[in-house]
Design an enzyme around this catalytic site. Structure first.
Site, PDB file in Angstrom:
ATOM      1  N   LYS A  51       0.837  -1.202   0.000  1.00  0.00           N
ATOM      2  CA  LYS A  51       0.000   0.000   0.000  1.00  0.00           C
ATOM      3  C   LYS A  51       0.875   1.257   0.000  1.00  0.00           C
ATOM      4  O   LYS A  51       0.597   2.221  -0.719  1.00  0.00           O
ATOM      5  CB  LYS A  51      -0.949  -0.016   1.209  1.00  0.00           C
ATOM      6  N   GLN A  95      -5.344  -2.277   9.093  1.00  0.00           N
ATOM      7  CA  GLN A  95      -5.076  -3.577   8.473  1.00  0.00           C
ATOM      8  C   GLN A  95      -5.679  -4.696   9.315  1.00  0.00           C
ATOM      9  O   GLN A  95      -5.488  -4.744  10.532  1.00  0.00           O
ATOM     10  CB  GLN A  95      -3.553  -3.768   8.322  1.00  0.00           C
ATOM     11  N   ASP A 118     -11.634   1.503   2.898  1.00  0.00           N
ATOM     12  CA  ASP A 118     -11.861   0.063   2.696  1.00  0.00           C
ATOM     13  C   ASP A 118     -13.304  -0.232   2.271  1.00  0.00           C
ATOM     14  O   ASP A 118     -13.583  -1.294   1.731  1.00  0.00           O
ATOM     15  CB  ASP A 118     -11.617  -0.686   4.019  1.00  0.00           C
TER      16      ASP A 118
END
Ligand code: GUN
Length: 283
Positions: A51, A95, A118
């Protein structure tokens, strides 16, 4: 035809980089994505590095916050509250998975909907199912983009999705339905699964089991999207949920692992970060 998520990602990131380069003059700054990594799980570390790299390529500012696995839920919620309030932060990603003592829903629910890059917040999930504006989860978004890029017509097709997770199976089913496919959602306990998958014109597999889909489960000409990221128990190498060697000769289109859906997930995260930034700037 093998669809390279890597190539499509490179093309999309180059386009986004050109777009982001215009932002300092237009908006005074570039988008800022904050990624929080708790603990030292090697797979999570690798995703987070990916990322960060993608942010660099696209020109998005990236801050990675590393916290030990011993962090409490309260401490993590405090960090998120600070980022929610910070006008200079456009996207927040925690995460997953988190250590067992932290309730993942509490964390996901705490991220502001408009910074939830997300697309995991219940308000984004609900908005997707109600066809309202929302952030679409990165992997499902990436899958649809790959199908479009490969010239696969979705409308009118019979799609079978193996897997019913909140992150992939359910949202990708909804996106396929919105594009006028007829969708069957199934799972590891589906009775006579091969008879269901053989009916598929588009088969999406997100079950997390190495080489779960064998050659006999796929009819000739099927479009096969493999979302799995597993270790082959025999060779220890990265492999998908689909037995690629057996299925590739039958498929009209297939995504490889690695280099298929995986890179697209991260690329769509960049896109979601830009969308959150622009939504804020244009408010
Ligand atoms: N862990 C594995 N994939 C993902 C993802 O897309 N987002 C987050 N937050 N965690 C993950």
């Amino acid at each position: 035809m093998i669809i390279s998520g890597k190539e499509l990602s490179a093309k999309m990131k180059a386009e986004m980089a050109a777009q982001v380069a215009t932002f300092p003059e237009k908006y005074g700054r570039v988008p800022h994505l904050v990624v929080i990594l708790v603990g030292e799980d090697p797979a999570s570390q690798s995703y987070v590095r990916g990322k960060g790299k993608a942010c660099e390529v696209v020109g998005i500012k990236n801050t990675t916050i590393l916290k030990p696995a011993s962090i409490t839920e309260e401490e993590l919620l405090d960090i998120i509250a600070g980022l929610n309030a910070d006008e200079g932060v456009d996207g927040i990603l925690v995460q997953l998975p988190l250590p067992d003592h932290i309730n993942e829903s509490h964390i996901i629910n705490a991220i502001r909907k408009d910074k939830d890059v997300d697309g995991f917040h219940p308000l984004n999930v609900a908005a997707l199912w109600m066809k309202e504006p929302c952030t679409v989860a990165c992997t499902p978004k990436g899958i649809i983009r790959m199908l479009d890029e490969a010239g696969v017509e979705i409308k009118g097709k019979r799609a079978v999705v193996i897997g019913r997770s909140q992150i992939v199976g359910l949202p990708v089913s909804k996106l396929l339905l919105d594009r006028h496919a007829t969708v069957t959602i199934c799972h590891s306990r589906t009775k006579d699964l091969p008879s269901v998958t053989r009916e598929a014109e588009i088969l999406v597999v997100a079950i997390g089991r190495p080489k779960f889909v064998t050659g006999d489960m796929v009819s000739p000409g099927t479009v096969v999207i493999d979302v799995g990221v597993n270790r082959d128990p025999e060779t220890g190498k990265l492999c998908g949920d689909v037995d690629f060697e057996a299925v590739e000769p039958k498929a009209s289109v297939i995504t490889p692992v690695p280099g298929g859906v995986g890179p697209m997930t991260i690329t769509c995260l960049m896109e979601n970060t830009i969308e959150c930034f622009l939504a804020k700037m244009q408010r």
